[in-house]
Design an enzyme around this catalytic site. Structure first.
Site, PDB file in Angstrom:
ATOM      1  N   TYR A  62       0.874  -1.185   0.000  1.00  0.00           N
ATOM      2  CA  TYR A  62       0.000   0.000   0.000  1.00  0.00           C
ATOM      3  C   TYR A  62       0.905   1.227   0.000  1.00  0.00           C
ATOM      4  O   TYR A  62       1.525   1.554   1.008  1.00  0.00           O
ATOM      5  CB  TYR A  62      -0.883   0.031   1.245  1.00  0.00           C
ATOM      6  N   PHE A 219     -13.113  -4.251   0.987  1.00  0.00           N
ATOM      7  CA  PHE A 219     -13.909  -3.590  -0.054  1.00  0.00           C
ATOM      8  C   PHE A 219     -15.411  -3.631   0.245  1.00  0.00           C
ATOM      9  O   PHE A 219     -16.224  -3.553  -0.668  1.00  0.00           O
ATOM     10  CB  PHE A 219     -13.651  -4.208  -1.429  1.00  0.00           C
ATOM     11  N   LEU A 221     -17.227  -1.431   1.518  1.00  0.00           N
ATOM     12  CA  LEU A 221     -17.846  -0.134   1.251  1.00  0.00           C
ATOM     13  C   LEU A 221     -17.508   0.397  -0.132  1.00  0.00           C
ATOM     14  O   LEU A 221     -18.124   1.358  -0.586  1.00  0.00           O
ATOM     15  CB  LEU A 221     -17.399   0.894   2.295  1.00  0.00           C
ATOM     16  N   PRO A 226     -22.567   1.285  -4.253  1.00  0.00           N
ATOM     17  CA  PRO A 226     -23.199   1.895  -5.437  1.00  0.00           C
ATOM     18  C   PRO A 226     -24.275   1.026  -6.066  1.00  0.00           C
ATOM     19  O   PRO A 226     -25.147   1.534  -6.776  1.00  0.00           O
ATOM     20  CB  PRO A 226     -22.021   2.085  -6.399  1.00  0.00           C
TER      21      PRO A 226
END
Length: 290
Positions: A62, A219, A221, A226
């Site tokens: 990351y 993941f 959220l 959508p």
């Protein structure tokens, strides 16, 4: 918060509060480079831990190495009850692509790098993220992880992005402490993304429950909300909460073996996420959501 125990049958189980924090969003755009607001990133880490979050999910790819360095800067020396969980098995190229980094030599390099940047002599939990399924046999990858565990560099070994068949194989090879797969209210199954396949949590949840293995959704959220549809949005409006908060509450109610780790780069959103742990969903509301 309620709690959950990792590696409950081992000699050194880890009990953590049942809302963790995923640090991936603390990086720059495309999960690359330094955060836009470094001071807020450090404040988020401090606020999360001060609010009872004692499980942080990170990875040396990351940034690269950005979230590990932020964690160490904000929190070292670490509180005694803080569990740091990192991932290996992948790396980044200068074009920001994600590629496998999962030979035994690669995995050892990644572990040593995580130990250095997190300033630890042992990492409490490491997920082997499966990428390029089949290129390096799972048995070879896990064998290297268990060797690093025997050397004392890793306390517990988990699997990430794992299919049901791979989890079953892993359980035959050794003690699997946790599973980290993509999972959220509206995204429960496998999803093809530009950088590869993310395996869903639904296909392994019952197996995790049978073996007392916490499922850690990532993941939850990002990709789910959508497309969540009217049910989640409508019930969130009725309850006076955000869809993100209801998604976290749904995960917490879905199974006692789920440990959500919602990530955010906003201090305000972190505080909203923390409030979701107080939400109670009735059996009727869970049946309505499905």
């Amino acid at each position: 918060m309620s709690t959950i125990t990792i590696a409950q049958h081992s000699a050194q189980p880890l009990t953590v509060n049942r809302l963790g924090y995923g640090t991936m969003r603390l990086t720059g755009p495309d999960i690359w480079g330094e955060p836009a607001d470094r001071s807020q990133a450090l404040a988020i880490l401090n606020k999360a831990v001060a609010s009872g979050v004692n499980f942080l999910d990170t990875a040396d790819y990351y940034g690269e190495d950005v979230t590990n360095r932020l964690i160490a800067e904000a929190l070292h020396p670490y509180p005694a009850d803080l569990v740091l969980c990192t991932k290996v098995g992948a790396t980044r190229r200068p074009d920001k692509s994600w590629v496998p980094f999962n030979t035994p030599e690669n995995l050892r390099t990644s572990i040593d790098n995580n130990l250095r940047t997190l300033r630890r002599e042992q990492i409490q939990l490491v997920h082997l993220r499966l990428m390029g399924h089949g290129a390096v046999p799972l048995e070879e990858q896990l064998g290297a992880m268990f060797e690093l565990q025997r050397e004392g560099k890793i306390l517990h070994v988990g699997l990430s992005n794992v299919t049901r068949e791979e989890l079953e194989t892993g359980l035959q090879l050794g003690a699997i402490a946790t599973v980290e797969n993509m999972y959220g209210y509206a995204q429960r199954t496998t999803l093809q993304l530009p950088y590869g396949v993310n395996t869903g949590g639904e296909e392994v949840l019952d197996l995790c429950e049978q073996h007392g293995i916490p499922l850690i959704p990532f993941f939850s959220l990002v990709h789910g909300l959508p497309n969540a549809g009217d049910k989640l949005t409508g019930l969130a409006q009725q309850r006076g909460v955000t869809p993100a908060q209801l998604n976290i509450a749904w995960l917490l109610h879905r199974s006692p073996w789920i440990l959500p780790i919602p990530g955010t780069s906003s201090l305000a959103h972190l505080q909203e996420n923390l409030k979701a742990t107080d939400m109670k969903l009735s059996a009727e509301e869970m049946a309505y959501l499905g």
